[in-house]
Design an enzyme around this catalytic site. Structure first.
Site, short mmCIF file in Angstrom:
data_model
loop_
_atom_site.label_atom_id
_atom_site.label_comp_id
_atom_site.label_asym_id
_atom_site.label_seq_id
_atom_site.Cartn_x
_atom_site.Cartn_y
_atom_site.Cartn_z
N ARG A 62 -2.75 -4.56 17.18
CA ARG A 62 -3.03 -3.12 17.19
C ARG A 62 -4.10 -2.79 18.23
NH1 ARG A 62 -3.19 -2.59 10.63
NH2 ARG A 62 -0.98 -2.14 10.33
N HIS A 71 -10.29 -8.04 7.39
CA HIS A 71 -9.07 -7.26 7.60
C HIS A 71 -9.10 -6.07 6.65
CE1 HIS A 71 -4.94 -6.37 8.53
NE2 HIS A 71 -4.56 -6.55 7.28
N MET A 91 9.03 -12.94 4.67
CA MET A 91 8.22 -14.04 4.17
C MET A 91 9.16 -15.18 3.87
SD MET A 91 5.55 -12.38 1.55
CE MET A 91 4.99 -10.72 1.79
N ARG A 129 0.84 -1.20 0.00
CA ARG A 129 0.00 0.00 0.00
C ARG A 129 0.86 1.24 0.00
NH1 ARG A 129 -4.14 -0.30 4.77
NH2 ARG A 129 -4.66 1.77 4.04
N ASN A 185 -2.85 -7.95 -6.59
CA ASN A 185 -2.66 -9.03 -5.61
C ASN A 185 -3.56 -10.24 -5.86
OD1 ASN A 185 -0.67 -7.52 -4.46
ND2 ASN A 185 -1.83 -6.93 -2.66
N THR A 245 -2.02 -11.53 2.25
CA THR A 245 -2.02 -10.59 1.13
C THR A 245 -3.32 -9.79 1.09
OG1 THR A 245 -0.68 -12.18 -0.09
CG2 THR A 245 -1.70 -10.42 -1.37
N ASN A 246 -3.18 -8.47 1.09
CA ASN A 246 -4.34 -7.59 1.06
C ASN A 246 -4.94 -7.50 -0.34
OD1 ASN A 246 -4.65 -6.70 3.73
ND2 ASN A 246 -2.84 -5.42 3.52
#
Length: 154
Positions: free
Chosen positions: A75, A99, A149, A3, A16, A40-41
């Site tokens: 968070r 998410h 990763m 991002r 993605n 992965t977003n």
């Protein structure tokens, strides 16, 4: 694709989604019994894409495909600890949903031994839901939230 400022998780979808599809197609062939954790977003949709690819290949197992959203819990614990003057490791905020923005739902009413005003719930929920954007903007697109990763041979 990571991002950048001004992007939300859904902006990453076009690139993605193709990456996830290609990787999962290979996993389905080379290691069809693998446990797959997807970070992965946008996780909400990339997990669904992976599931469809695995179904098409005839190797889908709902117990072996995971969307990893632990970051939202970390968070949440951190923000609550900040607000309440506690240590994050002493806080356990259950987080459900996806998410991606408003699909992230911290269950603040379920945090043991801590109560929140309505305003605190509203403010914390908004901050938790927007934390990813906060990080991206703070980094000015100069990095990724991923530390590392790895690939494990099958």
């Amino acid at each position: 694709l990571r991002r950048k400022p001004g992007m939300d998780r859904s902006d990453l979808f076009n690139v993605n989604a193709g990456i996830v599809r290609n990787l999962v197609e290979q996993i389905a062939v080379t290691c069809p019994k693998a446990c797959i954790g997807i970070i992965t977003n946008p996780v909400n949709t990339t997990v669904a894409i992976a599931a469809e690819v695995l179904k098409k290949a005839g190797v889908y197992d709902k117990n072996k495909l995971f969307g990893v959203t632990t970051l939202d819990i970390i968070r949440s614990n951190t923000f609550v600890a900040e607000l309440k003057g506690k240590q994050p490791q002493d806080i356990n905020v259950p987080v459900i949903g996806g998410h991606s923005g408003v699909t992230i739902l911290p269950l603040l009413s379920q945090v043991p031994g801590i109560s929140f005003s309505e305003q605190e719930v509203a403010d914390l929920t908004k901050r938790i839901q927007n934390a990813g954007t906060e990080v991206v903007e703070a980094k000015a697109g100069g990095g990724s939230a991923t530390l590392s990763m790895g690939q494990v041979p099958g």
